[in-house]
Design an enzyme around this catalytic site. Sequence first.
Site, mmCIF file in Angstrom:
data_model
loop_
_atom_site.group_PDB
_atom_site.id
_atom_site.type_symbol
_atom_site.label_atom_id
_atom_site.label_comp_id
_atom_site.label_asym_id
_atom_site.label_seq_id
_atom_site.Cartn_x
_atom_site.Cartn_y
_atom_site.Cartn_z
ATOM 1 N N TRP A 10 0.817 -1.228 0.000
ATOM 2 C CA TRP A 10 0.000 0.000 0.000
ATOM 3 C C TRP A 10 0.843 1.268 0.000
ATOM 4 C CZ3 TRP A 10 -4.541 -1.058 4.025
ATOM 5 C CH2 TRP A 10 -5.250 -2.204 3.605
ATOM 6 N N LYS A 11 2.144 1.120 0.212
ATOM 7 C CA LYS A 11 3.050 2.285 0.265
ATOM 8 C C LYS A 11 2.492 3.331 1.235
ATOM 9 C CE LYS A 11 4.761 1.061 -4.257
ATOM 10 N NZ LYS A 11 5.295 1.449 -5.559
ATOM 11 N N HIS A 98 13.108 -2.629 -1.232
ATOM 12 C CA HIS A 98 12.289 -2.068 -2.310
ATOM 13 C C HIS A 98 13.084 -0.967 -3.013
ATOM 14 C CE1 HIS A 98 9.088 0.014 -4.416
ATOM 15 N NE2 HIS A 98 8.363 -1.086 -4.288
ATOM 16 N N GLU A 170 11.218 -6.713 -9.459
ATOM 17 C CA GLU A 170 10.467 -5.497 -9.784
ATOM 18 C C GLU A 170 11.327 -4.575 -10.648
ATOM 19 O OE1 GLU A 170 7.165 -4.691 -6.744
ATOM 20 O OE2 GLU A 170 8.977 -3.802 -5.941
ATOM 21 N N GLY A 176 4.872 1.733 -10.954
ATOM 22 C CA GLY A 176 4.057 2.944 -10.921
ATOM 23 C C GLY A 176 4.003 3.688 -12.240
ATOM 24 N N SER A 216 3.497 -2.437 -12.018
ATOM 25 C CA SER A 216 2.265 -2.200 -12.784
ATOM 26 C C SER A 216 1.494 -3.481 -13.085
ATOM 27 C CB SER A 216 2.559 -1.427 -14.085
ATOM 28 O OG SER A 216 3.082 -0.152 -13.773
ATOM 29 N N GLY A 237 1.415 -2.753 -6.297
ATOM 30 C CA GLY A 237 1.336 -1.437 -5.664
ATOM 31 C C GLY A 237 -0.020 -0.811 -5.913
ATOM 32 N N GLY A 238 -0.094 0.032 -6.933
ATOM 33 C CA GLY A 238 -1.301 0.810 -7.226
ATOM 34 C C GLY A 238 -2.588 -0.001 -7.215
HETATM 35 P P1 PGA Z 1 3.033 -0.734 -8.841
HETATM 36 O O1 PGA Z 1 4.073 -0.929 -7.608
HETATM 37 O O2 PGA Z 1 2.194 -1.985 -8.910
HETATM 38 O O3 PGA Z 1 2.238 0.486 -8.484
HETATM 39 O O4 PGA Z 1 3.865 -0.557 -10.073
HETATM 40 C C1 PGA Z 1 4.686 -2.165 -7.354
HETATM 41 C C2 PGA Z 1 5.644 -2.041 -6.203
HETATM 42 O O5 PGA Z 1 6.352 -1.024 -6.096
HETATM 43 O O6 PGA Z 1 5.732 -2.946 -5.352
#
Ligand code: PGA
Length: 254
Positions: A10-11, A98, A170, A176, A216, A237-238
């Site tokens: 969720w950052k 990360h 990643e 993102g 993504s 993430g998103g």
């Molecule tokens: P994202 O992020 O799915 O928004 O690209 C992935 C992550 O940083 O773990």
Amino acid sequence: MRKKIIAGNWKMHKTATEALALATEIIQMANDELHNQAHLVLIPPFVHLHSLSKLTAASSRVALGAQNCHHETQGAFTGEVSAAMLAAVPVQYVIVGHSERREYFQETPAQIAQKIDLLLAHHLTPIFCCGESLAVREAGNAYGYVSSQVIDSLFHLSPEAMAQVVIAYEPIWAIGTGKTATSTQAQEMHWHIRQEIAKKYGESLALNLSILYGGSMKPDNAADLLACPDVDGGLVGGASLQSRDFINIAKAVH
Ligand code: PGA
């Protein structure tokens, strides 16, 4: 069989009320709709871990994770959180290395290795992130770069310790940005990482390690990525901030 994991990072998103609502929805939907092998992990900001742990404790499908921990056991490190504190919540998973931590907080491979040691000592599962920038990929060095990241932060581990680690590949250029690695690019790198681990720790340990893809991942590309033989799940993430998207990604696990 390798564990299939869909983890939602969720950052720095969601207030306490929003976090409880999102976790409640995800757990409910997982109960009602998920009929595959996917294990879900919710990884909210630290301040929400305690309240969410009450929800995840009641679910056999959904575990809890943290986004980071400090590399020292305790001490005068204002603003930081230790592995022991996370184990006491309890959480089950912790992201380490990360790319945002490496870039904005200057985390070094040695610190990441220390974090992994502390997490394993507390019986927590590290989700170790690796991945190259666009410049590194365009220069043709992606495989060597990711190998070095894996070697520098993981290869001091005993085979017993290594077997507890989850890896997340990643590519930084996909995080993102809405630009996902193609399933071919993901498969090739996941296979490469598994070979690297097999060379050091043997084929059977490497074959049992879960390697997640992150960058993504969305409901519309998850099925392709998760169909790759060496992609064992996702670090999302998103799309983990919307219960429907997150569950639809989890449904794409076979
Ligand atoms: P994202 O992020 O799915 O928004 O690209 C992935 C992550 O940083 O773990």
